[in-house]
Every structure is written in structure tokens, then in C-alpha cells.
Design a protein around this motif. Structure first.
Motif, mmCIF file in Angstrom:
data_model
loop_
_atom_site.group_PDB
_atom_site.id
_atom_site.type_symbol
_atom_site.label_atom_id
_atom_site.label_comp_id
_atom_site.label_asym_id
_atom_site.label_seq_id
_atom_site.Cartn_x
_atom_site.Cartn_y
_atom_site.Cartn_z
ATOM 1 N N GLN A 170 0.834 -1.207 0.000
ATOM 2 C CA GLN A 170 0.000 0.000 0.000
ATOM 3 C C GLN A 170 0.866 1.253 0.000
ATOM 4 O O GLN A 170 1.917 1.283 0.635
ATOM 5 C CB GLN A 170 -0.925 0.011 1.215
ATOM 6 C CG GLN A 170 -1.942 -1.104 1.223
ATOM 7 C CD GLN A 170 -2.914 -0.980 2.395
ATOM 8 O OE1 GLN A 170 -2.743 -0.146 3.274
ATOM 9 N NE2 GLN A 170 -3.921 -1.821 2.397
ATOM 10 N N LYS A 212 -7.569 11.186 4.447
ATOM 11 C CA LYS A 212 -7.014 10.621 3.214
ATOM 12 C C LYS A 212 -7.303 9.133 3.072
ATOM 13 O O LYS A 212 -6.839 8.493 2.127
ATOM 14 C CB LYS A 212 -5.505 10.847 3.159
ATOM 15 C CG LYS A 212 -5.080 12.317 3.224
ATOM 16 C CD LYS A 212 -5.606 13.138 2.057
ATOM 17 C CE LYS A 212 -6.876 13.894 2.361
ATOM 18 N NZ LYS A 212 -7.492 14.575 1.217
ATOM 19 N N GLY A 213 -8.024 8.558 4.044
ATOM 20 C CA GLY A 213 -8.302 7.134 4.013
ATOM 21 C C GLY A 213 -7.107 6.292 4.427
ATOM 22 O O GLY A 213 -6.999 5.124 4.041
ATOM 23 N N ALA A 214 -6.200 6.871 5.232
ATOM 24 C CA ALA A 214 -4.956 6.182 5.591
ATOM 25 C C ALA A 214 -4.959 5.767 7.049
ATOM 26 O O ALA A 214 -5.255 6.577 7.930
ATOM 27 C CB ALA A 214 -3.756 7.084 5.315
ATOM 28 N N ALA A 227 -2.545 3.675 2.820
ATOM 29 C CA ALA A 227 -3.870 3.865 2.238
ATOM 30 C C ALA A 227 -4.094 2.888 1.094
ATOM 31 O O ALA A 227 -3.393 2.954 0.077
ATOM 32 C CB ALA A 227 -4.046 5.293 1.742
ATOM 33 N N ALA A 228 -5.066 2.006 1.267
ATOM 34 C CA ALA A 228 -5.453 1.129 0.156
ATOM 35 C C ALA A 228 -6.010 1.962 -0.987
ATOM 36 O O ALA A 228 -5.861 1.622 -2.157
ATOM 37 C CB ALA A 228 -6.482 0.116 0.634
ATOM 38 N N ARG A 229 -6.665 3.081 -0.631
ATOM 39 C CA ARG A 229 -7.125 4.045 -1.629
ATOM 40 C C ARG A 229 -6.955 5.438 -1.034
ATOM 41 O O ARG A 229 -7.520 5.745 0.011
ATOM 42 C CB ARG A 229 -8.593 3.831 -1.999
ATOM 43 C CG ARG A 229 -9.127 4.938 -2.908
ATOM 44 C CD ARG A 229 -10.598 4.808 -3.240
ATOM 45 N NE ARG A 229 -11.041 6.038 -3.899
ATOM 46 C CZ ARG A 229 -11.924 6.880 -3.402
ATOM 47 N NH1 ARG A 229 -12.508 6.620 -2.250
ATOM 48 N NH2 ARG A 229 -12.253 7.987 -4.043
ATOM 49 N N PHE A 230 -6.136 6.267 -1.664
ATOM 50 C CA PHE A 230 -5.909 7.635 -1.215
ATOM 51 C C PHE A 230 -7.075 8.512 -1.667
ATOM 52 O O PHE A 230 -7.460 8.500 -2.835
ATOM 53 C CB PHE A 230 -4.604 8.162 -1.807
ATOM 54 C CG PHE A 230 -4.253 9.569 -1.405
ATOM 55 C CD1 PHE A 230 -3.585 9.809 -0.222
ATOM 56 C CD2 PHE A 230 -4.587 10.635 -2.211
ATOM 57 C CE1 PHE A 230 -3.244 11.101 0.161
ATOM 58 C CE2 PHE A 230 -4.252 11.934 -1.846
ATOM 59 C CZ PHE A 230 -3.581 12.170 -0.654
ATOM 60 N N VAL A 231 -7.650 9.265 -0.736
ATOM 61 C CA VAL A 231 -8.782 10.145 -1.065
ATOM 62 C C VAL A 231 -8.265 11.582 -1.160
ATOM 63 O O VAL A 231 -7.903 12.175 -0.147
ATOM 64 C CB VAL A 231 -9.881 10.055 0.012
ATOM 65 C CG1 VAL A 231 -11.086 10.892 -0.405
ATOM 66 C CG2 VAL A 231 -10.308 8.610 0.233
ATOM 67 N N ILE A 254 -12.555 5.899 8.063
ATOM 68 C CA ILE A 254 -11.668 5.493 6.972
ATOM 69 C C ILE A 254 -12.352 4.535 5.991
ATOM 70 O O ILE A 254 -12.289 4.744 4.768
ATOM 71 C CB ILE A 254 -10.362 4.897 7.535
ATOM 72 C CG1 ILE A 254 -9.506 6.013 8.145
ATOM 73 C CG2 ILE A 254 -9.582 4.167 6.446
ATOM 74 C CD1 ILE A 254 -8.263 5.507 8.860
ATOM 75 N N PRO A 255 -13.022 3.470 6.440
ATOM 76 C CA PRO A 255 -13.680 2.578 5.468
ATOM 77 C C PRO A 255 -14.735 3.296 4.626
ATOM 78 O O PRO A 255 -14.860 3.038 3.420
ATOM 79 C CB PRO A 255 -14.315 1.495 6.352
ATOM 80 C CG PRO A 255 -13.508 1.504 7.611
ATOM 81 C CD PRO A 255 -13.140 2.952 7.831
ATOM 82 N N ARG A 304 -12.905 5.543 2.006
ATOM 83 C CA ARG A 304 -12.300 4.732 0.938
ATOM 84 C C ARG A 304 -13.353 4.224 -0.038
ATOM 85 O O ARG A 304 -13.121 4.155 -1.245
ATOM 86 C CB ARG A 304 -11.562 3.546 1.554
ATOM 87 C CG ARG A 304 -10.247 3.885 2.219
ATOM 88 C CD ARG A 304 -9.635 2.633 2.818
ATOM 89 N NE ARG A 304 -8.324 2.872 3.400
ATOM 90 C CZ ARG A 304 -7.631 1.960 4.064
ATOM 91 N NH1 ARG A 304 -8.129 0.743 4.228
ATOM 92 N NH2 ARG A 304 -6.446 2.255 4.569
#
Length: 316
Positions: free
Chosen positions: A38, A77-79, A139-143, A201-202, A205
Motif C-alpha cells: 500500500q 485521506k483514508g490512511a 492507504a489502500a485508496r488515497f482520497v 476510513i472505510p 475509501r
């Protein structure tokens, strides 16, 4: 009189016990983070006595605020946090007891948020106490801030304006005395100790097209998000969630509504998402992203645009 810790002593006694494995016992010049599939997200915030907190605030709370404002950035940031670096500039009047309480508060939050200390630096300063924390996350996905598009809805978590009102009440004790003790305690607590929304966070993301934390004020931070996204927004001010304590303060002085909407230190999450998105408890839709480059418009109960003296807190 007990001698103050040397730099080596304070690191070994107070901060090394907080360190995670990546910190190598704080005996090296750098941390060693394990490899990950990640991306790594990094954020830094500096807090200065007299600007971000009162010098006589409890040292444990000062430490926790310094860490939490960084964790708030990661959450937006979803981290998920993996660790942090701490830099301390200590004025000449620090004591062992003060620093021990600071480290105790920091250790409690490092454990509670699974964010171990992995390194840092200490120095002396002739000026006020300054604290800088760099937090790292995965972050699996950065927002980003820049993903909002016309047609998205605007959402915010928690309640807005509590911290700014808490600061205002500290500065105006005569007005604070008019509030109920419960309201004063709540607002002061929200200023003293933010609550990073790692629980979101979930959700971010999975659903957010753009997000940031509300650190400088809802109105101004929404303007930043819109600029980054090359869009604008319309917000219905009556939909902005206010706590019972904030409503009590605004009822006594309606001018404080502007303070609530433009003041900083909320550390709630502001984000854009599909209007069909089913918001979790504690998240409220307050408006819409629209086309254009104008600053966001805030509408009152009569749908009249509100005019603010300033959109948000600014250091300069």
C-alpha cells in the motif's frame, strides 16, 4: 533540586518506551519501515504555544492534541496510521515532571490509535514551546481533495464549531459565565482535545470522491476542497450539525454562528460523495457540489446568502 534530564536521558526514559519496532529503540539516526504493497501517506503539523494551545494547558493534553491533529489528516485521506516522528523545541522553563506528563499522554494515544513513535528530535529554544509531528499511514485508496464533481453531495461528520466556540469562551470569560457548566465543559473539551475520525476510513475509501479534515473552519476548508476540485458548492447552513452546547452559545449570541462556521480546530471530516450514498450515523449531508469557480455559498433559513467577515482561520 532534581537535575533535569539530559537529551539522552529524556529519550531513553520517556520516549523510547513509546517507540514501535520501526523506531529501533530510538537508538539510530532513522526509522526502518517494513515494505508494504500500500502507498505511504505522510502529513506534518506544527503546534506552537500561544497559537495552537495555551501554555498552561495540561501537558498530556498538549501531547495528545499534537498527535491527534496529524491522525485526523491521515483519516481524511483514508490512511491508517503506522507511526509518527516527534520534534520538540523546549523553552528554558521545562521540568522533568512536565515532560513526563507530556510523554505519558503521548504514550496513551500512541497505544489507543495504534500509532507508535518511530523517531524524532529535541532541541532548546528561546521562544515558546513548539511541537512538530510527522505522521505516516498506509492507504489502500488515497482520497484527494481534488475529486469532487458537480452532482456530488457535501457531507460532514460530527458537530461543527465546538472547538472555535471553546476558544472564544476562553478568551471571553464574562460570556462563558452565561453558559451552563455542562456547555462550558463540553466546548472547552472539544478545543483542548480533538477526536480524529479514524472510524470513517472505510466509509471514505468506499464512497468519498474528495475529502479533508476541518482544521481551519468549515467554510474556508470547503473553499479549499472546491478550488482543488475546480468546482463550487452550495451549503444550507441550517443543515450544518451543531452540538447542544454550541446551540446554547449561539442562542445567547447569534453572531457566534459565524464563529462556528468559520472557526478552526474541529477536526471533523468534510467530504463529497454520491447523493445516493447512505451516510453512516453521525455523518450529515449539508449541501451540494456545483459547477463554477466561485467560493462556496452558505444559505440561511430564508435561502439568503450569508456573508462572512472571513472564511476561515489563517496564520498570516
Amino acid at each position: 533540586m532534581t537535575a533535569r534530564y539530559s537529551e539522552d536521558d529524556l529519550i531513553a526514559r520517556l520516549f523510547a518506551p513509546i517507540a514501535g519496532p520501526a523506531g529501533l529503540g530510538l537508538t539510530d539516526d532513522a526509522a526502518l519501515l517494513p515494505a508494504s504493497s500500500q502507498p505511504t501517506v505522510a502529513t506534518v503539523d506544527m503546534l506552537v504555544a500561544g497559537v495552537h494551545f495555551f501554555a498552561d494547558d495540561p501537558p498530556a493534553a498538549i501531547a495528545q492534541k499534537a498527535l491527534r491533529v496529524n491522525l485526523s489528516d491521515l483519516a481524511a485521506k483514508g490512511a491508517e496510521p503506522v507511526g509518527f516522528l516527534l520534534s520538540l523545541a523546549l523553552p528554558g522553563d521545562w521540568t522533568n515532571d512536565w515532560l513526563a506528563a507530556f510523554a505519558e499522554g503521548l504514550a496513551a494515544d500512541a497505544a489507543a490509535y495504534a500509532a507508535p513513535l518511530i523517531g524524532g528530535d529535541t532541541t532548546a529554544t528561546p521562544g515558546p514551546l513548539a511541537i512538530s509531528i510527522t505522521a505516516l499511514g498506509r492507504a489502500a485508496r488515497f482520497v484527494p481533495r481534488s475529486g469532487a464533481r458537480p452532482g456530488d453531495a457535501v457531507y460532514v461528520s460530527g458537530t461543527i464549531g465546538d472547538a472555535a466556540l471553546g476558544l472564544a469562551l476562553r478568551r471571553e470569560p464574562e460570556f462563558a459565565a452565561k453558559l451552563s457548566p455542562q456547555a462550558r465543559e463540553y466546548l472547552d473539551g472539544r478545543y483542548l482535545l480533538p477526536r480524529p475520525r479514524l472510524d470513517l476510513i472505510p466509509t471514505l475509501r468506499a464512497h468519498a470522491t474528495a475529502a479533508m479534515d476541518v482544521s481551519d473552519g468549515l467554510a474556508g476548508d470547503l473553499a479549499k476542497l472546491c478550488r482543488a476540485s475546480r468546482a463550487s458548492a452550495v451549503v444550507e447552513a441550517p443543515l450544518v450539525p451543531l452540538s447542544r452546547a454550541a446551540r446554547e452559545a449561539v442562542a445567547l449570541d447569534p453572531g457566534l454562528l459565524e464563529t462556528a462556521l468559520t472557526g478552526g480546530d474541529d477536526y471533523e471530516i468534510l467530504f463529497a460523495a454520491d447523493p445516493a450514498f447512505e451516510a453512516p450515523p453521525g455523518v450529515v449531508r449539508i449541501g451540494d457540489i456545483v459547477a463554477g469557480g466561485a467560493p462556496p455559498r452558505f444559505l440561511d433559513q430564508a435561502k439568503t446568502q450569508m456573508i462572512f467577515g472571513k472564511m476561515s482561520f489563517s496564520h498570516f
